[in-house]
Enzyme design. Structure first.
Site, PDB file in Angstrom:
ATOM      1  N   SER A 151       0.827  -1.202   0.000  1.00 10.98           N
ATOM      2  CA  SER A 151       0.000   0.000   0.000  1.00 10.98           C
ATOM      3  C   SER A 151       0.861   1.252   0.000  1.00 10.98           C
ATOM      4  O   SER A 151       1.659   1.463  -0.901  1.00 10.98           O
ATOM      5  CB  SER A 151      -0.973  -0.048   1.185  1.00 10.98           C
ATOM      6  OG  SER A 151      -1.916   0.982   1.096  1.00 10.98           O
ATOM      7  N   ASP A 304      -2.342   6.265  -4.057  1.00  8.66           N
ATOM      8  CA  ASP A 304      -1.169   5.612  -3.485  1.00  8.66           C
ATOM      9  C   ASP A 304      -0.663   4.524  -4.446  1.00  8.66           C
ATOM     10  O   ASP A 304      -1.259   4.302  -5.498  1.00  8.66           O
ATOM     11  CB  ASP A 304      -1.494   5.078  -2.085  1.00  8.66           C
ATOM     12  CG  ASP A 304      -2.466   3.920  -2.089  1.00  8.66           C
ATOM     13  OD1 ASP A 304      -3.168   3.728  -3.095  1.00  8.66           O
ATOM     14  OD2 ASP A 304      -2.549   3.199  -1.069  1.00  8.66           O
ATOM     15  N   ASP A 306      -0.750   1.287  -4.850  1.00  3.05           N
ATOM     16  CA  ASP A 306      -1.633   0.242  -5.388  1.00  3.05           C
ATOM     17  C   ASP A 306      -3.020   0.780  -5.718  1.00  3.05           C
ATOM     18  O   ASP A 306      -3.934   0.022  -6.017  1.00  3.05           O
ATOM     19  CB  ASP A 306      -1.711  -0.964  -4.455  1.00  3.05           C
ATOM     20  CG  ASP A 306      -2.383  -0.657  -3.121  1.00  3.05           C
ATOM     21  OD1 ASP A 306      -2.181   0.448  -2.598  1.00  3.05           O
ATOM     22  OD2 ASP A 306      -3.097  -1.524  -2.593  1.00  3.05           O
ATOM     23  N   ASP A 308      -5.569   2.086  -4.155  1.00  2.00           N
ATOM     24  CA  ASP A 308      -6.816   1.839  -3.416  1.00  2.00           C
ATOM     25  C   ASP A 308      -7.155   3.013  -2.492  1.00  2.00           C
ATOM     26  O   ASP A 308      -8.272   3.098  -1.991  1.00  2.00           O
ATOM     27  CB  ASP A 308      -6.782   0.507  -2.645  1.00  2.00           C
ATOM     28  CG  ASP A 308      -5.705   0.433  -1.579  1.00  2.00           C
ATOM     29  OD1 ASP A 308      -4.883   1.368  -1.463  1.00  2.00           O
ATOM     30  OD2 ASP A 308      -5.658  -0.583  -0.850  1.00  2.00           O
TER      31      ASP A 308
END
Length: 579
Positions: A151, A304, A306, A308
């Site tokens: 993340s 960010d 990834d 999400d």
């Protein structure tokens, strides 16, 4: 290693055995030979464990690090679990990865292990956002899935998110059952590493269009987007996977004036232009904000690594770009979805919203005003996904989110989705602009109507074994000696989610908490302020969430009330976080 405990020594010796490859053994020996053995201890003092987001840790050799063996053990354990859970069935999984260093290599490793276990893998050919992995699980009818990401953690980290057949991250009892299977693996030769190519199908770029089109169907006001198509949007993927889908999705929805922050456009696991690749951080958003100011944009968005989580900056009444926090973004999205659906006559009696226990009560207040049920879950979007799955076909999920910048509109996936959120935030901005209002204007309207909520998150980082023990002690001390007042305001109620009980201070009465166990303490004052203490499940941190509230009868008094609430937050937190 004489000053190291026996269990840690045993793990080190195992990793020096011939089960492990020569390069790994060499790196372990290098740690052993160092005079300062802090890094050796931190690398081996425990096995890397599943937290709220699966596996996450620093990359390197050792049982407490992310590497081919810890990922291999996790994947073999998950494969073993799936075979027991779905006996005699043809099992399918989906695997994706983000822009972090080694993520692609780790993604292929995970796919190889699944294929070696005769599990069919849908492996993304190129890096893609986490929500695409959730979407793929449901689309391909998979029993599970894995996303390789850490993340928004610093560049030294990587991780492994494990998903169930609903496209949501694993929850109880499945997560515990997988951990049992992982822990049952004692030797490296129990892991099947040899790839079976016939069991791997590559997911090509054309799959993007399926996801984009289905998201586009969720749009509430496409006609407004068409009117406001030249809305000026600045977007930064912060060197992550957002670049693969956010610009394409915004274009598909009809936005024609999107400007990407070029210095942060290329995926790069070293995140060269930021300290932390986290849109919660002012510094990570600074380049996007500057570009927004230079272009006089209507909206600034950033995702960010990834993709999400989404960060948002909007113009305030002074014409300066101001970052919204996650509570504000979630409240605005909730208000937009509910108010426009009501306006169109689309709100139904079985509609619902969801938030986590550390997310602002403003979301539940807005939901209540529109007579829409709001459910509260433990921290972590996987619990929001769990509610969505449990109520599927019975009630209708509209929007949900958490203060840590993760949101989802509509039920296409079972995880937070910054691609979906970017599209809806852009549509929301366009809609309010068509009504002659800025997003900032609407935020002020919300505060005057429902109350001015102010939230602050304080995170204390405590690294390594000593840090983990210090965090445990802090929680133990708060349980043993809970504060009676916070900022001179009496504490009315204490909620202990670990012991699943709420204590009413005045009466001494205890009532059960119906949510699963979680190491969280909440203190609620007589003023309705909420302070939560929670060790992070994915980072070496203890987090303190503070939410205070006042009435705002006149927007002209905004700054005065804001300053008052800021001082209240400081006073309250001074009684929780001691120097």
């Amino acid at each position: 290693m004489s000053n190291i405990d026996i269990a840690t020594q045993s793990r080190v010796q195992q990793w020096l055995s011939s089960q492990y490859d020569e390069q790994t053994r060499g790196l372990v020996q290098k740690l052993v030979d160092q005079t300062d053995q802090t890094e050796l201890i931190d690398s081996f003092y425990k096995e890397l464990e599943f937290g709220t987001g699966g596996l996450r840790g620093i990359m390197g050799v050792g049982s407490n690090r992310i590497n081919k063996y810890t990922l291999g053990k996790a994947t073999q354990g998950l494969a073993n679990y799936l075979k027991k859970q779905y006996p005699g069935q043809a099992i399918k999984v989906s695997v994706s990865y983000d822009s972090r260093n080694n993520s692609q290599e780790f993604g292929h490793l995970v796919a190889d292990i699944f294929s070696a276990n005769d599990i069919h893998v849908y492996l993304f050919k190129e890096l893609r956002p986490t929500p695409m992995l959730s979407f793929a699980i449901r689309h391909f009818g998979c029993q599970s899935g894995v996303m390789l990401t850490a993340s928004h953690n610093p560049k030294e980290y990587n991780g492994y998110k494990a998903y169930g057949n609903d496209g949501g991250q694993l929850v109880a009892p499945h997560d515990e059952n997988v951990i049992t299977e992982v822990n049952a693996i004692q030797q490296v030769d129990e892991i099947s590493f040899t790839r079976k190519p016939e069991n791997i199908t590559l997911v090509e770029e054309d799959f993007d269009q399926i996801y984009i089109e289905q998201n586009k169907q969720l749009s509430i006001h496409p006609e407004i987007v068409a009117q406001q198509k030249d809305l000026k949007i600045v977007f930064s993927p912060i060197h992550g996977t957002g670049i693969t889908l956010v610009p394409k999705t915004l274009e598909a929805w009809g936005f024609t004036n999107v400007h990407v922050v070029e210095e942060q456009a290329n995926p790069d696991g070293n995140f060269p232009t930021v300290i932390y690749p986290n849109p919660e951080e002012e510094e990570a958003m600074s380049k996007a904000k500057k570009k927004g100011q230079d272009l006089d944009a209507d909206l600034v968005l950033a995702t960010d690594p990834d993709a999400d989580r989404v960060g948002v900056a909007i113009k305030n009444h002074q014409g300066e770009f101001q970052l919204l926090n996650g509570n504000q973004i979630g409240s605005l999205l909730t208000y937009y979805v509910l108010s426009t659906k009501k306006e169109k006559g689309d709100l139904k009696s079985d509609d619902f919203t969801v938030k986590t226990i550390v997310t602002t009560n403003l979301i539940s207040d807005i939901s209540s005003a529109f007579q829409v049920s709001n459910y509260e879950t433990l921290t972590g979007f996987k619990f929001i996904g769990e509610i969505m799955t449990r109520l599927e076909g019975k009630e209708n999920y509209l929007v949900g989110g958490e203060e840590s910048y993760g949101f989802l509109v509509g039920d296409l996936v079972r995880d937070k989705d910054a691609v979906n959120s970017c599209a809806f935030i852009a549509e929301m901005t366009a809609y309010f602009k068509s009504k002659g209002k800025s997003v900032y204007d609407v935020l002020m309207d919300i505060y005057t109507e429902y109350g001015f909520y102010k939230e602050k998150l304080i995170s204390l980082t405590k690294k390594g074994k000593a840090g983990a023990e210090e965090i445990q002690q802090m929680m133990a001390d708060l349980r043993a000696n809970p504060p009676q007042t916070l900022g001179s305001i009496a504490v009315k109620e204490i909620r202990d989610y670990e012991n699943r009980v709420t204590l009413d201070i005045a009466s001494g009465q205890q009532t059960a908490i119906e949510l699963p166990k979680s190491d969280v303490l909440q203190f609620i004052t007589v003023d309705g302020d909420v302070i939560s203490a929670r060790p992070s499940g994915t980072e070496p941190k203890i987090k303190f969430y503070c939410s205070v509230k006042e009435s705002l009868n006149d927007v002209q008094a905004y700054q005065e009330i804001a300053d008052k609430l800021d001082q209240k937050v400081k006073n309250v937190m001074a009684d929780i976080v001691k120097d």
